[in-house]
Every structure is written in structure tokens, then in C-alpha cells.
Motif scaffolding. Structure first.
Motif, mmCIF file in Angstrom:
data_model
loop_
_atom_site.group_PDB
_atom_site.id
_atom_site.type_symbol
_atom_site.label_atom_id
_atom_site.label_comp_id
_atom_site.label_asym_id
_atom_site.label_seq_id
_atom_site.Cartn_x
_atom_site.Cartn_y
_atom_site.Cartn_z
ATOM 1 N N VAL A 1 -15.365 9.224 -13.084
ATOM 2 C CA VAL A 1 -14.203 8.878 -13.900
ATOM 3 C C VAL A 1 -13.680 10.103 -14.652
ATOM 4 O O VAL A 1 -12.464 10.289 -14.791
ATOM 5 C CB VAL A 1 -14.551 7.735 -14.874
ATOM 6 N N GLU A 2 -14.584 10.948 -15.107
ATOM 7 C CA GLU A 2 -14.161 12.118 -15.885
ATOM 8 C C GLU A 2 -13.531 13.203 -15.027
ATOM 9 O O GLU A 2 -12.905 14.122 -15.555
ATOM 10 C CB GLU A 2 -15.351 12.655 -16.673
ATOM 11 N N MET A 3 -13.686 13.106 -13.697
ATOM 12 C CA MET A 3 -12.970 13.990 -12.779
ATOM 13 C C MET A 3 -11.664 13.290 -12.398
ATOM 14 O O MET A 3 -11.654 12.393 -11.565
ATOM 15 C CB MET A 3 -13.801 14.306 -11.544
ATOM 16 N N GLU A 4 -10.576 13.677 -13.020
ATOM 17 C CA GLU A 4 -9.312 12.963 -12.820
ATOM 18 C C GLU A 4 -8.733 13.248 -11.429
ATOM 19 O O GLU A 4 -8.813 14.369 -10.919
ATOM 20 C CB GLU A 4 -8.318 13.351 -13.905
ATOM 21 N N THR A 5 -8.127 12.218 -10.844
ATOM 22 C CA THR A 5 -7.640 12.325 -9.471
ATOM 23 C C THR A 5 -6.269 11.665 -9.294
ATOM 24 O O THR A 5 -6.114 10.719 -8.520
ATOM 25 C CB THR A 5 -8.641 11.678 -8.500
ATOM 26 N N PRO A 6 -5.240 12.151 -9.994
ATOM 27 C CA PRO A 6 -3.902 11.605 -9.769
ATOM 28 C C PRO A 6 -3.452 11.843 -8.334
ATOM 29 O O PRO A 6 -3.691 12.911 -7.764
ATOM 30 C CB PRO A 6 -3.026 12.370 -10.771
ATOM 31 N N SER A 7 -2.796 10.856 -7.756
ATOM 32 C CA SER A 7 -2.484 10.869 -6.322
ATOM 33 C C SER A 7 -1.682 12.077 -5.872
ATOM 34 O O SER A 7 -1.754 12.470 -4.701
ATOM 35 C CB SER A 7 -1.702 9.599 -5.956
ATOM 36 N N THR A 8 -0.894 12.672 -6.758
ATOM 37 C CA THR A 8 0.021 13.748 -6.358
ATOM 38 C C THR A 8 -0.475 15.133 -6.758
ATOM 39 O O THR A 8 0.266 16.105 -6.599
ATOM 40 C CB THR A 8 1.409 13.508 -6.971
ATOM 41 N N ASP A 9 -1.683 15.252 -7.264
ATOM 42 C CA ASP A 9 -2.212 16.554 -7.686
ATOM 43 C C ASP A 9 -3.260 17.024 -6.670
ATOM 44 O O ASP A 9 -4.432 16.682 -6.772
ATOM 45 C CB ASP A 9 -2.825 16.455 -9.081
ATOM 46 N N LYS A 10 -2.830 17.812 -5.691
ATOM 47 C CA LYS A 10 -3.725 18.199 -4.603
ATOM 48 C C LYS A 10 -4.895 19.049 -5.095
ATOM 49 O O LYS A 10 -6.004 18.949 -4.553
ATOM 50 C CB LYS A 10 -2.963 18.949 -3.503
ATOM 51 N N VAL A 11 -4.677 19.864 -6.095
ATOM 52 C CA VAL A 11 -5.764 20.705 -6.602
ATOM 53 C C VAL A 11 -6.900 19.840 -7.140
ATOM 54 O O VAL A 11 -8.077 20.028 -6.804
ATOM 55 C CB VAL A 11 -5.249 21.672 -7.692
#
Length: 376
Positions: A23-33
Motif C-alpha cells: 500500500v505504501e508503494m503508490e501505483t497510480p495507473s498513469t505513472d509509469k515510473v
């Protein structure tokens, strides 16, 4: 059955610790990095827990996907489907940090669907350790489910075609499994006009916003409640300055439909509706997931999963929902049971949460379903 539940209950603290890290590793769908960073971490997490390194499938248009193949006693394979992207922008974790209060876990993406990832890994870990895999398994973890799976769609369909059935680790609906989902997607209507000075030569322009306005009643009439079809024009962008006739207008529509053929009806109507002003033109772009359809095979598969749940003391219901998932693509090639992941609520909202004590139950359910179901 109680021994299985007690085993996963003993793993609950470890599962929560792992969940906190995800959860603390954020993963927004549009942020490839950020997506690729998570995919790399997840690859290591899988190797550490299962002893097998997944394939990292690189994508230029989305985050990288993961594919892990586990050999069972039979070459017949089950597809396990997960995604790791979330709808929340980078920085959300600062305002909504991971926490556990009053038996509930909170944090961006915890319900949809990072808890499902942890449950999947722990169920597979026990199966691999005890050498209890009847069927071979392919685990797909994709990066773009929340944005219509444009990059991963072909991969998902390819694996579904080779599978005897698919389990989707999306969150449940108040504990219920999902055996039907509406088709869902976006349609973008682009209208091109001609710019001109609004005061000096308005007659030489073609107002793209006016043209869009004439399309609105057409769009509204495409709704059909009896067929379970809804289409809503939710975003309009057009124009540059108040003294310039706008040469472009864009409308973005949300579409939900229960019958697969309804998407063709709507697209055909939008394409064939004539424009009013000579010289204007329109374009359509769309990303659609077809409905997850219930079949006789999926009905039978649900009954088998429900029976396993009863042996664990669970009373499992089934549900039909409007939201789509990657499981929608699979139901045309093999039976699908969706919603095997977390129990909680508030997907895509600031109130998203999971019920912590349900994690061992759902992990045990997946473990036993993969271990004991005979198919066909």
C-alpha cells in the motif's frame, strides 16, 4: 478445514506487514515510473515467497505486467488474475497513511486490490510448499486495469483461451462473489469545426460546440433501462477564447451495458448520426470491456466454490455488478469467478477499507479452491 483456516490465521500479522509495504508503494495507473518500480518489487516478492521468478512483460504505453507460471500435476491450467494499479494520485499516502483501527485496514488501494495480491501470494505459497497443485497455474498481475486495460488486454485474452477457468482476485461485494459484470468503458466524441473571429466574421466559422450540443439529445436517447444500458456524457471540453468561434469540441462518455451487442448499437448510432453544419466532421475513440457473462459452466464453478466456503463456515452469495474488471475479457473463453479478494468497502474513495479478520478466511478459500476443485 479448521486446520487450514487456523494456518492462515497464524499468518495474519505477516500478511498485514506485507500489505503495508504494498500500500505504501503508490501505483497510480498513469505513472509509469511508479508502476515499473512496483512491478520490480513485486517480482522479487514473488520469487522470495514462491521460489519462482516471474516474467516481467514490458509495456511502452503502461506499466510493466507480471506473468508467473507454476507447474501442477496436470497440464490443464487455471488463470489467476490480479492488477496492481490504483486510481489514486501520487502523494495520497501522505494524507491517508496505512493504518489498522477497530478491525479495519485503511490506505489507498488497500481494497482495490492490494489485499487481493497478498492473499493470492500466501495461498500459492502454501500450495507450492505442500506440493498440492492439482492444475498448473498462470498468475497475471497487470498494471492498467483501472484505465480499461488497453496494454494488457491481449495478454489477458491469450491466457484465458488456454485456461480451464479464471479466478479474479478483485474485492468482493460485501463478501459476495461476482459472477456477472456489466460491460464498461469510455467513448470519446471529437468534433472538428472551423475557427473564425466571433465579431468580424462569425459566418465564416463552424462552431464545434454548437455541433456537440446537437449531439447531446442523440446520446441521451441511446440509454435503454430495460436492456441495462446506460450512457452518460460526463465531460465536455471546447473553445479557446470568447471572441473565437471554436473549431474543436470533445465529449467523453461513460457506458455500462449488460448485453454484448449493445456497444455495437451505440457506436453505430454515434457514427451514423449526421452532423448539422456543412464542413464539420467527427471522430470516435473508445475503450470498452465487454460484459462478464454468466454461463452454465460459471454457474457450476460458483457452486463448487460455495461448497468449499460452506466447509470453512462461509455463506457465500453471488452478485451482478455494474463495474467492470479484467475478468470481463475472460468470460468468452472460460468460466470466471470474480470477487475472490478482500472483504471491505469504499473502492476508489477516501473511505476505502478492508476487514482485517476476513483476510485469512478469503486466503483459505482461494487455497482450497485451487487445491480441491475438480474441473470439468
Amino acid at each position: 478445514m479448521n486446520n487450514v483456516f487456523q494456518y492462515f490465521k497464524s499468518q495474519q500479522d505477516s500478511m498485514l506487514s506485507d500489505l503495508k509495504s504494498l500500500v505504501e508503494m503508490e501505483t497510480p495507473s498513469t505513472d509509469k515510473v511508479l508502476l515499473d518500480k512496483f512491478a520490480g518489487y513485486m517480482a522479487g516478492y514473488l520469487k522470495e515467497n514462491l521460489g519462482i521468478a516471474p516474467e516481467i512483460i514490458k509495456s511502452e504505453s503502461a506499466g510493466n505486467d507480471l506473468r508467473l507460471a507454476i507447474k501442477g500435476k496436470s497440464d490443464n491450467r487455471i488463470l489467476l488474475l490480479c492488477h496492481y494499479d490504483t486510481v489514486f494520485p501520487e502523494g495520497t499516502i501522505k494524507s491517508r497513511p496505512f493504518k489498522v483501527e477497530n478491525g479495519k485496514g485503511y490506505g489507498p488501494g488497500i481494497f482495490d486490490m492490494k489485499t487481493g495480491l497478498v492473499q493470492t501470494v500466501y495461498a500459492l505459497k502454501a500450495l507450492v510448499k505442500n506440493k498440492e497443485l492439482k492444475y498448473s497455474i498462470v498468475l497475471l498481475i497487470t498494471s492498467d486495469e483501472e484505465i480499461e486495460s488497453g496494454s494488457s488486454k491481449d495478454l489477458i485474452i491469450s491466457e484465458a483461451k488456454k485456461s480451464i477457468f479464471t479466478f479474479v482476485m478483485e474485492p468482493s461485494l460485501d463478501g459476495a462473489l461476482k459472477t456477472e459484470r456489466s460491460g464498461v468503458g469510455t467513448i470519446t466524441l471529437k468534433i472538428y469545426g472551423k475557427a473564425s473571429h466571433a465579431g468580424l466574421e462569425p459566418e465564416k466559422g463552424i462552431n464545434a460546440i454548437y455541433e456537440m450540443a446537437y449531439m447531446i439529445p442523440v446520446i441521451e436517447k441511446l440509454n435503454d433501462k430495460q436492456k441495462g444500458t446506460s450512457i452518460n456524457l460526463d465531460v465536455i471540453n471546447g473553445g479557446t477564447r470568447s471572441n473565437v468561434i471554436p473549431d474543436y469540441c470533445e465529449g467523453i462518455m461513460d457506458i455500462r451495458y449488460k448485453l454484448p451487442e449493445e456497444s455495437e448499437r451505440i457506436i453505430e448510432a454515434l457514427e451514423n448520426t449526421p452532423l448539422r453544419f456543412h464542413g464539420s466532421r467527427k471522430e470516435l475513440e473508445y475503450k470498452l470491456r465487454p460484459p462478464l457473462v454468466k454461463s452454465e459452466d460459471s454457474k457450476e464453478l460458483f457452486l463448487k466454490v460455495r461448497e468449499i466456503g460452506e466447509n470453512l463456515g462461509l455463506d457465500l452469495d453471488e452478485a451482478s455488478v455494474a463495474g467492470g474488471s479484467d475478468g470481463n475479457f475472460c468470460s468468452y473463453y472460460c468460466p470466471v469467478i470474480d470477487g475472490l479478494g478482500a472483504v471491505g468497502a469504499g473502492a476508489h474513495s477516501e473511505n476505502e477499507y478492508i476487514v482485517v479478520d476476513k483476510i485469512p478466511e478469503r486466503t483459505a478459500l482461494l487455497y482450497l479452491a485451487l487445491k480441491d476443485i475438480n474441473w470439468p
